[in-house]
Design a protein around this motif. Structure first.
Motif, PDB file in Angstrom:
ATOM      1  N   ARG A  70       0.822  -1.205   0.000  1.00  0.00           N
ATOM      2  CA  ARG A  70       0.000   0.000   0.000  1.00  0.00           C
ATOM      3  C   ARG A  70       0.862   1.263   0.000  1.00  0.00           C
ATOM      4  O   ARG A  70       0.615   2.184  -0.771  1.00  0.00           O
ATOM      5  CB  ARG A  70      -0.906   0.038   1.235  1.00  0.00           C
ATOM      6  CG  ARG A  70      -2.005  -0.981   1.289  1.00  0.00           C
ATOM      7  CD  ARG A  70      -2.986  -0.619   2.404  1.00  0.00           C
ATOM      8  NE  ARG A  70      -2.306  -0.452   3.689  1.00  0.00           N
ATOM      9  CZ  ARG A  70      -2.089  -1.445   4.546  1.00  0.00           C
ATOM     10  NH1 ARG A  70      -2.486  -2.662   4.254  1.00  0.00           N
ATOM     11  NH2 ARG A  70      -1.479  -1.218   5.691  1.00  0.00           N
ATOM     12  N   SER A  71       1.855   1.309   0.885  1.00  0.00           N
ATOM     13  CA  SER A  71       2.641   2.536   1.003  1.00  0.00           C
ATOM     14  C   SER A  71       3.967   2.233   1.692  1.00  0.00           C
ATOM     15  O   SER A  71       4.131   1.203   2.334  1.00  0.00           O
ATOM     16  CB  SER A  71       1.875   3.584   1.814  1.00  0.00           C
ATOM     17  OG  SER A  71       1.688   3.126   3.136  1.00  0.00           O
TER      18      SER A  71
ATOM     19  N   GLY B 153       3.441  -0.396   4.555  1.00  0.00           N
ATOM     20  CA  GLY B 153       2.064  -0.789   4.800  1.00  0.00           C
ATOM     21  C   GLY B 153       1.645  -1.789   3.735  1.00  0.00           C
ATOM     22  O   GLY B 153       1.807  -1.547   2.541  1.00  0.00           O
TER      23      GLY B 153
ATOM     24  N   TYR C 177      -5.232  -4.937   6.522  1.00  0.00           N
ATOM     25  CA  TYR C 177      -5.669  -3.845   7.383  1.00  0.00           C
ATOM     26  C   TYR C 177      -4.479  -2.931   7.625  1.00  0.00           C
ATOM     27  O   TYR C 177      -3.447  -3.108   7.022  1.00  0.00           O
ATOM     28  CB  TYR C 177      -6.260  -4.372   8.702  1.00  0.00           C
ATOM     29  CG  TYR C 177      -5.293  -5.097   9.592  1.00  0.00           C
ATOM     30  CD1 TYR C 177      -4.908  -6.406   9.319  1.00  0.00           C
ATOM     31  CD2 TYR C 177      -4.752  -4.494  10.721  1.00  0.00           C
ATOM     32  CE1 TYR C 177      -4.020  -7.079  10.138  1.00  0.00           C
ATOM     33  CE2 TYR C 177      -3.871  -5.166  11.540  1.00  0.00           C
ATOM     34  CZ  TYR C 177      -3.514  -6.459  11.248  1.00  0.00           C
ATOM     35  OH  TYR C 177      -2.639  -7.120  12.056  1.00  0.00           O
ATOM     36  N   GLN C 178      -4.638  -1.946   8.464  1.00  0.00           N
ATOM     37  CA  GLN C 178      -3.617  -0.890   8.508  1.00  0.00           C
ATOM     38  C   GLN C 178      -2.380  -1.284   9.300  1.00  0.00           C
ATOM     39  O   GLN C 178      -1.914  -0.545  10.139  1.00  0.00           O
ATOM     40  CB  GLN C 178      -4.229   0.392   9.048  1.00  0.00           C
ATOM     41  CG  GLN C 178      -5.101   1.059   7.997  1.00  0.00           C
ATOM     42  CD  GLN C 178      -5.853   2.234   8.573  1.00  0.00           C
ATOM     43  OE1 GLN C 178      -6.888   2.054   9.192  1.00  0.00           O
ATOM     44  NE2 GLN C 178      -5.339   3.416   8.388  1.00  0.00           N
ATOM     45  N   LYS C 179      -1.838  -2.421   8.976  1.00  0.00           N
ATOM     46  CA  LYS C 179      -0.610  -2.863   9.616  1.00  0.00           C
ATOM     47  C   LYS C 179       0.579  -2.379   8.809  1.00  0.00           C
ATOM     48  O   LYS C 179       0.564  -2.424   7.578  1.00  0.00           O
ATOM     49  CB  LYS C 179      -0.582  -4.387   9.694  1.00  0.00           C
ATOM     50  CG  LYS C 179       0.702  -4.944  10.255  1.00  0.00           C
ATOM     51  CD  LYS C 179       0.709  -6.455  10.207  1.00  0.00           C
ATOM     52  CE  LYS C 179       2.070  -6.997  10.614  1.00  0.00           C
ATOM     53  NZ  LYS C 179       2.139  -8.455  10.536  1.00  0.00           N
ATOM     54  N   VAL C 180       1.607  -1.901   9.492  1.00  0.00           N
ATOM     55  CA  VAL C 180       2.857  -1.557   8.832  1.00  0.00           C
ATOM     56  C   VAL C 180       3.970  -2.388   9.446  1.00  0.00           C
ATOM     57  O   VAL C 180       3.946  -2.679  10.643  1.00  0.00           O
ATOM     58  CB  VAL C 180       3.171  -0.051   8.922  1.00  0.00           C
ATOM     59  CG1 VAL C 180       2.118   0.763   8.214  1.00  0.00           C
ATOM     60  CG2 VAL C 180       3.322   0.399  10.334  1.00  0.00           C
TER      61      VAL C 180
END
Lengths: 111, 115
Positions: A31-32, A92, A96-99
């Motif tokens: 994602r990022s 990321g 879900y929003q795990k980095v």
């Protein structure tokens, strides 16, 4: 398992030098990519990159992402002693929003 | 960005005891995260805490050892239970940036030393 690798692990430079810190990653569903500066305990946010080839810049710091080769670099020009810190790369990915954080590069800038 | 406070900032504890770390945010956030940073290591995610539901723990971390509460949208606690010297770490809470990006903002951290 997601993996984020930073290099070098540590670096000592003189004030005024330019440094390049590297971050490579192997993740699923990217994602990022994020860069943080950690001076004492709390990491402080520097950049978030999502698109290849677009440079993000803030003062003497800049960063760029290559999604084809799966890496990012953080450049610091005209380094100052206040740049001494651990620089963390995080990616990321997933559902879900795990980095996932890399091991960090410890930068020491000496006068 | 959110302003996050943590208490205590540091503590020295005896083996076998428990410590509860508090994290307070100045705005309502959906997701809060708890990380551990062992000496010389990077940040490892312990769990993700959503308000009104059970925390989601990462591999290697269990609720009995690290119980988490999330009673409202601005507050969370992490307890380190039955501590051993291996639990000596910096513990950090973080919050997501409005829920639309991966950007997280971190609290000042709690430095825990277990004797």
């Amino acid at each position: 398992e997601d993996k984020v690798v930073q290099s070098p692990l540590s670096l000592v430079v003189h004030e005024g030098d330019t440094v390049t810190l590297n971050c490579s990653y192997e993740v699923t569903n990217f994602r990022s990519l994020l860069w943080y500066k950690q001076e004492k305990k709390a990491p402080t946010f520097l950049f978030m990159l999502t698109s290849s080839g677009i440079e993000k810049k803030s003062g003497r710091l800049s960063s760029i992402l290559d999604k084809k080769e799966l890496f990012s670099i953080l450049n610091i020009t005209a380094t100052q002693t206040g740049d001494s810190a651990i620089y963390l790369c995080a990616v990321g990915a997933g559902g879900y929003q795990k980095v996932t954080f890399g091991t960090g590069t410890k930068l020491q800038v000496i006068p | 960005s959110a302003v996050i406070s943590q208490k205590p900032s540091r503590d020295i504890c005896q083996r076998g005891t428990s410590l509860t770390i508090q994290c307070q945010v100045d705005s309502q956030v959906t997701m809060m995260f708890w990380y551990r940073q062992q000496p010389g290591q990077s940040l490892t995610l312990i769990a993700t805490a959503n308000q009104g539901s059970e925390a989601t723990y990462e591999s290697g971390f269990v609720i009995d050892k690290f119980p988490i509460s999330r009673p409202n949208l601005t507050f969370s606690t992490l307890t380190v239970s039955n501590m051993s010297p291996e639990d000596s770490s910096i513990y950090l809470c973080s919050v997501e940036d409005g829920g639309t990006t991966d950007t997280q903002y971190f609290g000042p951290g709690t430095r825990l030393t277990v004797l």
